[in-house]
Design a protein around this motif. Structure first.
Motif, short mmCIF file in Angstrom:
data_model
loop_
_atom_site.label_atom_id
_atom_site.label_comp_id
_atom_site.label_asym_id
_atom_site.label_seq_id
_atom_site.Cartn_x
_atom_site.Cartn_y
_atom_site.Cartn_z
N THR A 108 34.54 43.07 46.19
CA THR A 108 35.03 42.95 44.76
C THR A 108 33.76 42.59 43.93
O THR A 108 34.02 42.57 42.87
CB THR A 108 36.29 42.26 44.64
OG1 THR A 108 35.76 40.95 44.82
CG2 THR A 108 37.44 42.83 45.51
N ASP A 109 32.57 42.31 44.35
CA ASP A 109 31.20 42.01 43.49
C ASP A 109 30.01 42.74 44.32
O ASP A 109 30.16 43.17 45.32
CB ASP A 109 31.37 40.53 43.38
CG ASP A 109 31.17 39.58 44.45
OD1 ASP A 109 31.07 40.29 45.70
OD2 ASP A 109 30.94 38.34 44.27
N VAL B 34 41.33 40.61 40.29
CA VAL B 34 41.06 41.92 40.83
C VAL B 34 42.02 42.81 40.47
O VAL B 34 42.98 42.99 41.23
CB VAL B 34 40.92 41.76 42.42
CG1 VAL B 34 40.40 42.87 43.20
CG2 VAL B 34 40.20 40.27 42.69
N ARG C 63 36.36 41.06 38.62
CA ARG C 63 36.09 41.55 39.80
C ARG C 63 36.23 43.18 39.97
O ARG C 63 36.96 43.78 39.18
CB ARG C 63 36.49 41.11 41.15
CG ARG C 63 36.36 39.50 41.36
CD ARG C 63 34.92 39.39 41.65
NE ARG C 63 34.33 38.05 41.81
CZ ARG C 63 34.28 37.65 43.31
NH1 ARG C 63 34.70 38.38 44.38
NH2 ARG C 63 34.02 36.67 43.63
N SER D 159 41.10 42.82 48.68
CA SER D 159 40.48 41.42 48.29
C SER D 159 41.34 40.23 48.92
O SER D 159 41.54 40.24 50.24
CB SER D 159 40.64 41.21 46.81
OG SER D 159 39.80 39.91 46.35
N ASP E 4 36.31 37.91 50.06
CA ASP E 4 37.08 37.01 49.37
C ASP E 4 38.41 36.43 50.21
O ASP E 4 39.11 36.98 50.65
CB ASP E 4 37.76 37.85 48.40
CG ASP E 4 36.82 38.57 47.50
OD1 ASP E 4 35.79 38.32 47.13
OD2 ASP E 4 37.21 39.71 46.99
#
Lengths: 214, 468
Positions: free
Chosen positions: B68-69, B379, B406, B411, B419
């Protein structure tokens, strides 16, 4: 699929309710693209004292001596005795794959979660529902007597204790037939391909919006 | 003709054939496919020399393993990357109606993506190798999770071998009080009937409070049906359903739209239809919910306390409470409001849609993350939800509050990507499961609504959002 007929197996008691499939096989092992090899990571977070990741050599990891699966007396168990709502949570079929890979062929509990229950049958693993008082009795007998075994006869639909006491269990005819024969369910369904096609053709007529050019 | 429930109608309209023991071949209209539960199914098809029965029933995305990043850096974990690349290759070779791969703007959590694309329609049977497929029942569809063997079976035959469940009606009477969300309703129901209360049933949610929920709220509710033990949950079609579907990419148009709407308007339980079980709740009794244990049924409300195992007489339940308190690091009789949190997670297929983010943003606006809270992750459920939130400026509100904004994916709901909670960390989470280890080994999860999660993020502990 592996056929199931009759089994005389050592019993391992897992005395917890609501055992979820995250506990049966934690998420990090779901990254595998195979169906096999999940056995050493069955109940990973309860079974080992360290944090497990795919690719580790599980044979050198520190075992949790308090977890029942690690007791020497239950080594080689093929029947898992469990409490209510066994297999709840995620639909991951990795849970029955891990049980199967570990050597379990039967799980007995007062109740199972629906998806897990169904997934077992697809893998030659037999989930058996018994009344809570019967499960209580089996727990007591199993814990009291080392080497406690049960005989599970699918054809007769019975579980028999070492003292000869028998309990009947239910299973649908379809599931019994598939398990006894170790049948490929897709192959069976495809014997009805013409019926599926004619259903589909009628549906295409009545609800055309469900069909697209892929 | 006898009165039918919504489930009866959905079931009987999809039966291809029935055996003497009641086992049926059930036709499947929509098959949602993600990277975790499909590789072994595609492998099975290859080994047997089979293809997809109906390519245009398959809609797919990658969600569980995706980071998510730092999307520019790709998927760093090689095993996660292999699983996502395996899906890419399988879709390329087998085909699909639509595929939203990693980084695609339509990519997202499969249960957010399906409805927003109009790939989920009323009256459909919807399956996916994921237990939260029950989400799609919010559209008056019959939707449930399946295992990987069944994924392969549906791919090869367009059918499932199934037996009909029993009918349960869960009715929530009266108007929903202000500040009470679909999440609170879901947790209150699970608290009442237990995590096995719906086992063997298909649940229809009805009553004034349910009718008043938005489609997002209904999706949250149906999503959690599985946490009550029911494979499928559903809500009857009404104007909200039809308004939501209209204009979506895979929704019908023109004359087909009119015909579809006429049919969809029949998708409700008939007057006098028989339910095997009926459970009723009064909406006015529902307060913001917080779980305290390691099963979603271990829930109380914001005014509640952590239970005392000494007060429980059933030995199995008593053992469960003792084990849960030990795992959660909680003392009996602690007020819920006194429980501090380390991490907040706002996301998951339960609560990552635009309305959820709006509710969280309304709390975050003008406030900042409590110093004692290490991280607040927001998220979004999909690339489209993310774009919508950014168009409304929600991202700026979150960032100004010290929250992290994000990229979309599953996630920290199940922590298959990077995460995850560290051992002992306590999380206020909008996800669906507080199982041991679910959000990371040793992590401690408290399930709450998005507004309650955001409020915990800005105060450092659980608070009643109605009094914030």
């Amino acid at each position: 699929m592996k056929a199931f007929n009759k089994l005389d197996g050592l019993v391992c008691p897992l005395d917890r309710a609501n055992v979820d499939t995250d506990a049966i096989i934690p998420k990090q092992f779901l990254k595998s693209i195979k169906r096999s090899g999940f056995g050493p990571n069955l109940f990973d977070e309860w079974r080992y004292l360290d944090h497990g990741e795919p690719g580790m050599d599980n044979s050198v990891r520190p075992l949790n001596p308090d977890f029942v699966l690690n007791f020497p007396r239950y080594a080689g168990a093929q029947v898992l005795l469990a409490r209510e709502n066994f297999g709840c949570g995620s639909s991951r079929e990795h849970a029955p794959w891990a049980l199967d890979d570990q050597g379990f062929r039967v799980v007995i509990a007062p109740s199972f979660a629906d998806i897990f229950f169904n997934n077992c049958y697809k893998n030659g693993l037999l989930p058996i529902v018994q009344p809570a008082e019967v499960v209580d009795q089996l727990f007591r007998e199993c814990e009291a007597s080392e080497g406690y075994r049960l005989t599970v006869d699918l054809q007769a639909q019975t579980i028999t204790t070492p003292s000869g006491q028998s309990f009947a269990f239910d299973i649908t005819e379809h599931r019994k037939h598939c398990l006894l024969g170790g049948l490929d369910e897709i192959g069976l369904t495809l014997q009805h391909a013409e019926e599926i096609k004619s259903y589909e053709a009628a549906r295409r007529q009545s609800q055309p919006w469900l069909f697209h050019q892929a | 003709m006898t009165a039918q429930t919504l489930y009866d109608k959905l079931w009987s309209s999809h039966v291809v054939r029935e055996e003497a023991d009641g086992t049926v071949l059930l036709y499947i209209d929509r098959h949602l496919v993600h990277e975790v539960t499909s590789p072994q199914a595609f492998e099975g098809l290859k080994l047997a020399g089979r293809g997809l029965w109906r390519v245009d029933s398959v809609v797919s995305t990658a969600d569980h393993n995706t980071p998510t990043d730092h999307w520019d850096e790709g998927i760093k974990d090689p095993i996660s990357r292999q699983q996502v690349e395996t899906l890419d290759a399988n879709i390329k070779s087998f085909g699909a109606l639509a595929y939203f791969p990693f980084k695609d703007k339509g990519q997202g959590i499969v249960h957010v993506m399906g409805p927003e694309q109009g790939a989920t329609l009323p009256g459909m049977t919807v399956v996916c190798g994921d237990s939260h497929t029950s989400t799609h029942g919010a559209f008056g569809a019959l939707a449930h999770g399946i295992g990987t063997s069944e994924v392969e079976h549906v791919m090869a035959t367009q059918c499932l071998v199934a037996k009909k469940s029993k009918n349960m009606l869960v009715k929530v009477n009266g108007p929903l009080p202000a500040g009470i969300t679909g999440k609170d309703v879901a947790l209150a129901i699970i608290g009442k009937i237990g995590t096995a209360g719906g086992t063997g049933y298909a649940i229809e949610f009805g009553g004034e409070a349910i009718r008043s929920l938005s489609m997002e709220g209904r999706m949250t509710l149906c999503n959690m049906a599985i946490e009550a033990g029911a494979r499928s949950g559903m809500v009857a079609v009404d104007e909200k359903t039809i308004d939501y579907v209209k204009g979506r990419p895979f929704a019908p148009t023109g004359a087909q739209w009119d015909a579809a709407v006429a049919y969809w308007n029949t998708l409700h339980s008939d007057e006098g239809a028989h339910f095997d079980a009926v459970v009723e709740l009064e909406a006015s009794d529902i307060k913001p919910q917080v779980t305290w244990g390691t099963s979603p049924e271990m829930v109380t409300d914001i005014d509640g306390i952590v239970p005392d195992p000494a007060a429980e007489t059933d030995p199995v339940k008593k053992g469960s409470i003792e084990r849960a308190l030990a795992y959660m690091g909680l003392t009996a009789n602690t007020p819920v409001k006194d429980i501090p949190v380390d991490i907040v997670f706002i996301g998951s297929c339960t609560n990552s849609r635009i309305e959820d983010l709006r509710e969280a943003a309304a709390v975050a606006r003008g406030r900042t993350k409590a110093a004692s809270v290490k991280q607040v992750l927001v998220v979004p459920g999909s690339g489209l939800v993310k774009a919508q939130a950014e168009a409304e400026g929600l991202d700026k509100i979150f960032i100004a509050a010290g929250f992290e904004w994000r990229e979309p994916g599953c996630s920290m709901c199940l922590a298959m990507n990077a995460d995850r909670l560290q051992p002992g960390e306590r999380c206020a989470s909008t996800s669906n499961r507080n199982f041991e280890g679910r959000q990371g080994q040793g992590g401690r999860t408290h399930l709450v609504s998005p507004a309650m999660a955001a409020a915990a993020g800005v105060t450092g502990h659980f608070v009643d959002i109605r009094q914030l």
